[in-house]
Design an enzyme around this catalytic site. Structure first.
Site, short mmCIF file in Angstrom:
data_model
loop_
_atom_site.label_atom_id
_atom_site.label_comp_id
_atom_site.label_asym_id
_atom_site.label_seq_id
_atom_site.Cartn_x
_atom_site.Cartn_y
_atom_site.Cartn_z
CE LYS A 110 -3.95 -2.26 1.59
NZ LYS A 110 -4.57 -2.69 2.96
CE LYS A 206 -7.98 -9.39 -7.05
NZ LYS A 206 -7.70 -9.05 -5.62
CE LYS A 209 -13.05 -2.51 -1.88
NZ LYS A 209 -12.61 -3.64 -1.89
#
Ligand code: ADP
Ligand code: TRP
Length: 337
Positions: A110, A206, A209
């Protein structure tokens, strides 16, 4: 056997979530005493709109229920309804090595994507370990990316037990031998869902969202149609055989068309003679048929918020009873009045 898992409510659910996770949960509720929760505290590490945070939590609960989780079989609850989890999060955190958190891959990924290094994100695995250890499950079904988190939970449970349980021996965690004591925190085992392939999104990456390439489970029919009609295809002519590699439309058909009907679709795809538009229409019809019952139940739940609250309150009561028992022992062990 006790089973526990959670899913973050950080966006609208899509068919990747169904085939990759929720479908297994529905099967697992038949196999043991299942606890499934909506990790709405975790979702706050990426979601900062209070209205959306609340809506996604509710939508996730409605999604689980309409896709087949049965509150008579499984304990379904919202993470934030059992505040004991935050207490355990702190208490457990006192034995967590920072070095573990610094090498957490989900955190590093992240940060690498440019997401800011907030404490909540850094401490995410500690809250997840608390989620797990609070309910003493035997197995935790998760995707591959979550295995490290389960390993952390095990390591920290061992460290906690070594620190606070006299007579605890990591070689004998159940305390079966004379002079040994069982651990207070039970070591969970990860159950990895290997066999679920990655569901591709409409662009072939993939489905996620974060990529804006999803086919939602409970979206408006016209939006679903638009997404499906927009699935990326190549320029193979109508009459020609279609390629099966790098073909998200083919992969989605394979995933969704009932297995007894798929060979026919497969044969025509490979033979040629039909255009991609025809296959997209077939996929849309298949989607609508597969999810019609769930979409109907979802609409009913959306119209009956009191019923949803009742189900969640009941799940929270059952989860809290479990959590309260463990926390009493943890407090006593640590000297917290
Ligand atoms: P997203 O990638 O949309 O943010 P999450 O990370 O919230 O989805 O995933 C929730 C669950 O759904 C996880 O267990 C994950 O393994 C599963 N999942 C998500 N996307 C897919 C996909 N494209 N294929 C298979 N499983 C998926
Ligand atoms: N981190 C998990 C995910 O992103 C969600 C989660 C939170 C979880 N707490 C959990 C999963 C406890 C299993 C057990 O998918």
């Amino acid at each position: 056997m006790r089973i526990l898992s959670g899913v973050q409510s950080s966006g609208r659910l899509h068919i990747g979530n169904y085939y990759g996770a929720i479908r297994q949960f529905v099967q697992l509720q038949e196999e043991g005493e299942a606890f499934f929760f909506i990790a709405n505290y975790h979702s706050l590490t990426s979601l900062r709109d209070p209205k959306l945070a609340e809506a996604y939590t509710r939508e996730a609960a409605m999604a689980y229920l309409s896709l087949g989780l049965d509150p008579k079989k499984a304990v379904l609850f919202r993470q934030s309804d059992v505040r004991e989890v935050l207490e355990l999060y702190w208490l457990l955190g006192t034995v967590v090595p920072v070095a573990n958190l610094e090498r957490a891959t989900s955190y590093k990924d992240k940060i690498a994507k440019g997401i800011s290094a907030d404490f909540g994100l850094f401490a995410y695995p500690v809250l997840m370990a608390a989620d797990i250890l609070l309910y003493s499950p035997d197995v935790v079904p998760v995707g591959k990316d979550q295995i490290q988190h389960i390993e952390f939970a095990r390591d920290w449970a061992v460290k906690f037990n070594l620190t606070y349980v006299p007579g605890y021996d990591p070689q004998d965690p159940e305390g079966k031998e004379k002079g040994h004591a069982p651990g207070l925190l039970k070591l969970p085992a990860a159950r990895v869902q290997e066999d679920t392939a990655t569901v591709p999104g409409v662009d072939g990456q993939k489905m996620s969202k974060s990529y804006g390439n999803t086919i939602e489970l409970f979206g408006e029919e016209k939006d679903i149609k638009k997404r499906i009609m927009g699935i990326k295809t190549d320029s193979t002519a109508v009459e020609s055989p279609k390629p099966t590699e790098n073909a998200p439309l083919y992969d989605l058909l394979k995933l969704m068309v009932p297995p007894e009907q798929f060979p026919e679709v497969d044969a025509s795809w490979r033979a040629g003679g039909k255009g991609y538009g025809d296959y997209k229409k077939l996929l849309l019809a298949t989607y609508l048929e597969a999810f019609a019952p769930a979409r109907k139940r979802y609409a009913e739940l959306a119209n009956d918020p009191a019923e949803l609250e009742r189900i969640l309150a009941d799940g929270a009561d059952r989860a809290r009873a479990e959590a309260a028992r463990l926390m009493q022992r943890v407090r006593r062990a640590m000297g917290v009045p």
